[in-house]
Motif scaffolding. Structure first.
Motif, short mmCIF file in Angstrom:
data_model
loop_
_atom_site.label_atom_id
_atom_site.label_comp_id
_atom_site.label_asym_id
_atom_site.label_seq_id
_atom_site.Cartn_x
_atom_site.Cartn_y
_atom_site.Cartn_z
N THR A 1 0.85 -1.19 0.00
CA THR A 1 0.00 0.00 0.00
C THR A 1 0.89 1.24 0.00
N VAL A 2 0.53 2.22 -0.82
CA VAL A 2 1.25 3.49 -0.87
C VAL A 2 0.24 4.63 -0.67
N VAL A 3 0.74 5.84 -0.58
CA VAL A 3 -0.12 7.02 -0.46
C VAL A 3 -0.06 7.79 -1.77
N LEU A 4 -1.21 8.05 -2.34
CA LEU A 4 -1.29 8.81 -3.59
C LEU A 4 -1.02 10.28 -3.28
N ARG A 5 0.03 10.84 -3.88
CA ARG A 5 0.44 12.22 -3.61
C ARG A 5 0.16 13.17 -4.76
N GLY A 6 -0.11 12.64 -5.94
CA GLY A 6 -0.42 13.49 -7.07
C GLY A 6 -1.18 12.72 -8.13
N ALA A 7 -2.02 13.43 -8.88
CA ALA A 7 -2.76 12.85 -10.01
C ALA A 7 -2.98 13.97 -11.01
N SER A 8 -2.42 13.80 -12.20
CA SER A 8 -2.55 14.82 -13.24
C SER A 8 -3.13 14.20 -14.50
N ARG A 9 -4.37 14.53 -14.77
CA ARG A 9 -5.00 14.01 -15.98
C ARG A 9 -4.31 14.56 -17.22
N SER A 10 -3.93 15.84 -17.19
CA SER A 10 -3.29 16.45 -18.38
C SER A 10 -1.93 15.82 -18.69
N ASP A 11 -1.21 15.41 -17.65
CA ASP A 11 0.09 14.74 -17.86
C ASP A 11 -0.05 13.23 -17.99
N GLY A 12 -1.20 12.69 -17.60
CA GLY A 12 -1.39 11.24 -17.60
C GLY A 12 -0.51 10.55 -16.58
N VAL B 1 0.30 9.71 -12.15
CA VAL B 1 0.04 9.76 -10.72
C VAL B 1 1.40 9.70 -10.03
N GLU B 2 1.43 10.14 -8.77
CA GLU B 2 2.71 10.23 -8.07
C GLU B 2 2.58 9.65 -6.68
N VAL B 3 3.59 8.90 -6.28
CA VAL B 3 3.72 8.41 -4.91
C VAL B 3 5.14 8.71 -4.44
N HIS B 4 5.31 8.76 -3.13
CA HIS B 4 6.62 8.99 -2.53
C HIS B 4 7.03 7.74 -1.78
N THR B 5 8.34 7.49 -1.72
CA THR B 5 8.82 6.30 -1.03
C THR B 5 10.22 6.54 -0.49
N ASP B 6 10.67 5.62 0.32
CA ASP B 6 12.04 5.60 0.83
C ASP B 6 12.93 5.02 -0.27
N GLY B 7 13.98 5.71 -0.61
CA GLY B 7 14.88 5.26 -1.67
C GLY B 7 15.58 3.94 -1.39
N GLY B 8 15.55 3.49 -0.15
CA GLY B 8 16.16 2.21 0.18
C GLY B 8 15.18 1.05 0.18
N PHE C 1 14.52 10.45 0.32
CA PHE C 1 13.19 10.80 -0.19
C PHE C 1 13.17 10.58 -1.70
N THR C 2 12.20 9.80 -2.16
CA THR C 2 12.12 9.42 -3.57
C THR C 2 10.70 9.63 -4.09
N VAL C 3 10.61 10.24 -5.26
CA VAL C 3 9.33 10.46 -5.92
C VAL C 3 9.22 9.47 -7.07
N LEU C 4 8.13 8.74 -7.10
CA LEU C 4 7.84 7.82 -8.19
C LEU C 4 6.76 8.45 -9.05
N THR C 5 7.14 8.86 -10.24
CA THR C 5 6.17 9.40 -11.19
C THR C 5 5.72 8.25 -12.07
N CYS C 6 4.45 7.94 -11.98
CA CYS C 6 3.88 6.79 -12.69
C CYS C 6 3.17 7.30 -13.94
N HIS C 7 3.78 7.08 -15.09
CA HIS C 7 3.23 7.49 -16.38
C HIS C 7 2.20 6.44 -16.79
N ILE C 8 0.95 6.82 -16.81
CA ILE C 8 -0.13 5.86 -17.04
C ILE C 8 -0.16 5.43 -18.50
#
Length: 184
Positions: A47-58, A60-67, A147-154
């Motif tokens: 389970t992750v926390v949804l931190r961003g959702a951009s329809r125009s960019d297609g 969603v974004e989640v944050h995680t520990d880089g390790g 601190f790591t940002v995962l940008t998920c390109h749908i």
């Protein structure tokens, strides 16, 4: 034709629920399951926390520990799937994505917006997944370096709504999100 058969309105509903998940801590889309494939080829979900959702960019974004283990998994195979069950509209949302991993100076602006209490989720010694002798044999670091940002390109969005009658549609980025109905 009723809204029930309007495929564009169905996609609108999916995006409405996703963006609500970013803004509302109680929304179902706030905590999606995030599935990857381990470097050994085994399925992994958490389970992750949804931190961003951009329809125009297609995206969603989640944050995680880089390790975390998911970083090694995404480096071996950059695809992930997010799955949400939203009880109120009886809607399952499945996002198939290609993930970009971003860290360091590239995400410094995001780090500035992370509340102090939440910063403890980023960085641990030893790193996440390490065997330890007892439950508390680790230190939280609250480290911007981890601190790591995962940008998920749908690549595709699959929506399935369990109303009467059930309905299911798949929308693909490569097709301009036009969508097509599938048998549920």
């Amino acid at each position: 034709m009723s809204d029930h058969g309007d495929i564009a309105a169905f996609l609108d509903l999916g995006w409405q629920r996703l963006t609500r998940g970013v803004a509302d801590r109680r929304a179902a889309a706030r905590h999606p399951a995030f599935a990857t494939v381990s470097p050994d080829g085994l399925p992994e979900a958490r389970t992750v926390v949804l931190r961003g959702a951009s329809r125009s960019d297609g995206t969603v974004e989640v944050h995680t520990d880089g390790g975390s283990d998911k970083i090694a998994s995404l480096k071996a195979n950059p695809h992930a799937q997010l799955m949400i069950w939203d009880e109120k509209p009886k809607l399952q949302i499945r996002l198939s994505t290609r993930v970009t991993i971003r860290q360091g100076n590239e995400v410094a602006d995001r780090w500035q917006n992370v509340p102090d209490g939440s910063r403890m989720a980023y960085g641990a010694s030893p790193t996440p997944g390490t065997v330890i002798p007892d439950a508390e044999a680790y230190t939280k670091l609250a480290s911007r370096d981890w601190f790591t940002v995962l940008t998920c390109h749908i690549e595709s969005i699959e929506l399935m709504q369990l109303v009467d009658p059930h309905r299911r549609a798949v929308f693909r980025a490569r097709d301009g999100w036009i969508g097509e109905w599938w048998v549920p």
